[in-house]
Design an enzyme around this catalytic site. Structure first.
Site, PDB file in Angstrom:
ATOM      1  N   ILE A  95      16.566  -7.542   6.557  1.00 56.94           N
ATOM      2  CA  ILE A  95      17.523  -6.630   6.922  1.00 56.94           C
ATOM      3  C   ILE A  95      18.576  -6.475   5.967  1.00 56.94           C
ATOM      4  O   ILE A  95      19.364  -7.501   5.601  1.00 56.94           O
ATOM      5  CB  ILE A  95      17.927  -6.893   8.337  1.00 56.94           C
ATOM      6  CG1 ILE A  95      16.649  -6.836   9.224  1.00 56.94           C
ATOM      7  CG2 ILE A  95      18.936  -5.900   8.589  1.00 56.94           C
ATOM      8  CD1 ILE A  95      16.793  -7.287  10.534  1.00 56.94           C
TER       9      ILE A  95
ATOM     10  N   HIS B 216       8.437   2.955   9.042  1.00 57.76           N
ATOM     11  CA  HIS B 216       8.424   2.133  10.231  1.00 57.76           C
ATOM     12  C   HIS B 216       7.141   2.444  10.909  1.00 57.76           C
ATOM     13  O   HIS B 216       6.965   3.625  11.208  1.00 57.76           O
ATOM     14  CB  HIS B 216       9.543   2.489  10.934  1.00 57.76           C
ATOM     15  CG  HIS B 216       9.475   1.374  12.217  1.00 57.76           C
ATOM     16  ND1 HIS B 216       9.786   0.060  12.113  1.00 57.76           N
ATOM     17  CD2 HIS B 216       9.279   1.489  13.528  1.00 57.76           C
ATOM     18  CE1 HIS B 216       9.514  -0.843  13.088  1.00 57.76           C
ATOM     19  NE2 HIS B 216       9.299   0.172  14.147  1.00 57.76           N
TER      20      HIS B 216
ATOM     21  N   GLU C  81       1.192   6.947   7.204  1.00 57.95           N
ATOM     22  CA  GLU C  81       2.262   6.594   6.408  1.00 57.95           C
ATOM     23  C   GLU C  81       1.971   6.856   4.883  1.00 57.95           C
ATOM     24  O   GLU C  81       3.069   7.541   4.394  1.00 57.95           O
ATOM     25  CB  GLU C  81       2.322   5.057   6.447  1.00 57.95           C
ATOM     26  CG  GLU C  81       2.687   4.282   7.747  1.00 57.95           C
ATOM     27  CD  GLU C  81       3.117   2.790   7.690  1.00 57.95           C
ATOM     28  OE1 GLU C  81       3.700   2.228   6.699  1.00 57.95           O
ATOM     29  OE2 GLU C  81       2.819   1.965   8.692  1.00 57.95           O
TER      30      GLU C  81
ATOM     31  N   MET D 124      10.408  -6.485   4.483  1.00 61.22           N
ATOM     32  CA  MET D 124      10.664  -7.181   5.955  1.00 61.22           C
ATOM     33  C   MET D 124      12.199  -8.173   5.829  1.00 61.22           C
ATOM     34  O   MET D 124      11.918  -8.951   6.739  1.00 61.22           O
ATOM     35  CB  MET D 124       9.475  -8.272   6.267  1.00 61.22           C
ATOM     36  CG  MET D 124       8.087  -7.500   6.005  1.00 61.22           C
ATOM     37  SD  MET D 124       7.927  -5.769   7.173  1.00 61.22           S
ATOM     38  CE  MET D 124       7.653  -6.268   8.574  1.00 61.22           C
TER      39      MET D 124
ATOM     40  N   SER E  83       0.902  -1.147   0.075  1.00 67.09           N
ATOM     41  CA  SER E  83       0.103  -0.027  -0.015  1.00 67.09           C
ATOM     42  C   SER E  83       0.753   1.351   0.187  1.00 67.09           C
ATOM     43  O   SER E  83       0.310   2.294  -0.581  1.00 67.09           O
ATOM     44  CB  SER E  83      -0.914   0.012   1.318  1.00 67.09           C
ATOM     45  OG  SER E  83      -0.333   0.235   2.348  1.00 67.09           O
TER      46      SER E  83
END
Ligand code: GAR
Length: 192
Positions: free
Chosen positions: A95, A112, A177, A93, A19
């Site tokens: 790192i 975040h 966001e 998702m 989204s």
């Protein structure tokens, strides 16, 4: 001359729903946009976000993550080929390694779902409610080697009501966001 010349070339990394990607595509199509999304990379073959990219005719690619080094090397190659100026992580998702960050050598942003430095990592809404926080929110920050710890570019808060549950808070924060990610990109390239 290409209509989009002079715009910053952005790559967006996703893992799922997409989204935030969708709202960045929407922003990139506005007159005032300073960005052109040139690449979408997903570590998840069935990420819904890949469909948005396809529909918007943006180059998109799924790269298997079973081997992190391989994922990062293939991504770096594509980023270079497409002259990417900025990576935006949008629900990505995984790192990224210090080596990847060093090799890319240009800014990487992440969004975040908390008011960093509070609630790094996962399950941010659940923890904020459990701790009876009065506010939560969203943060756009620079990605560095430490998880969710880079310089904050933009942050916006929302009130947590007594009636809020994890789901309702997640919905409220996601709305925020979608408002702040494009603003943070503009801020990064104008005042940073
Ligand atoms: C967003 O809430 C984003 O902040 C979060 O995942 C969601 C992705 O939604 N990211 C993280 O938690 C990263 N640590 P989307 O796929 O609909 O943009």
């Amino acid at each position: 001359m290409e209509k989009s010349s002079g715009k910053k070339k952005i790559a967006i990394f996703i893992s799922g729903r997409g989204s935030n990607l969708k709202s960045l595509i929407k922003y990139s199509n506005t007159k005032k946009s300073i960005i052109k999304i040139v690449l979408v990379i997903s570590n998840n073959f069935s990420a819904k976000g890949l469909d948005y990219a396809k529909k918007s005719k943006i180059k998109n690619i799924y790269i298997k993550y079973s081997n992190k080094k391989n994922f990062e090397n293939r991504s770096l190659k594509l980023l270079k080929q497409n002259n990417v100026d900025l990576i935006c992580l949008a629900g990505f998702m995984k790192i990224l390694s210090g080596n990847f960050i060093k090799k890319f050598y240009k800014p990487i942003l992440n969004i975040h779902p908390s008011l960093l430095p509070k609630y790094k990592g996962l399950n941010t809404h659940k923890r904020a409610i459990k701790n009876k926080e009065k506010f939560s929110g969203a943060t756009v920050h620079i990605v560095n080697k430490k998880l969710d710890a880079g310089k904050i570019i933009l942050q916006k808060r929302v009130k947590i009501l007594k009636s809020d549950c994890e789901k309702s808070l997640q919905k409220k924060v996601l709305k925020i966001e979608h408002k702040i990610y494009s603003k943070a990109i503009e801020k990064l390239f104008t005042n940073y």
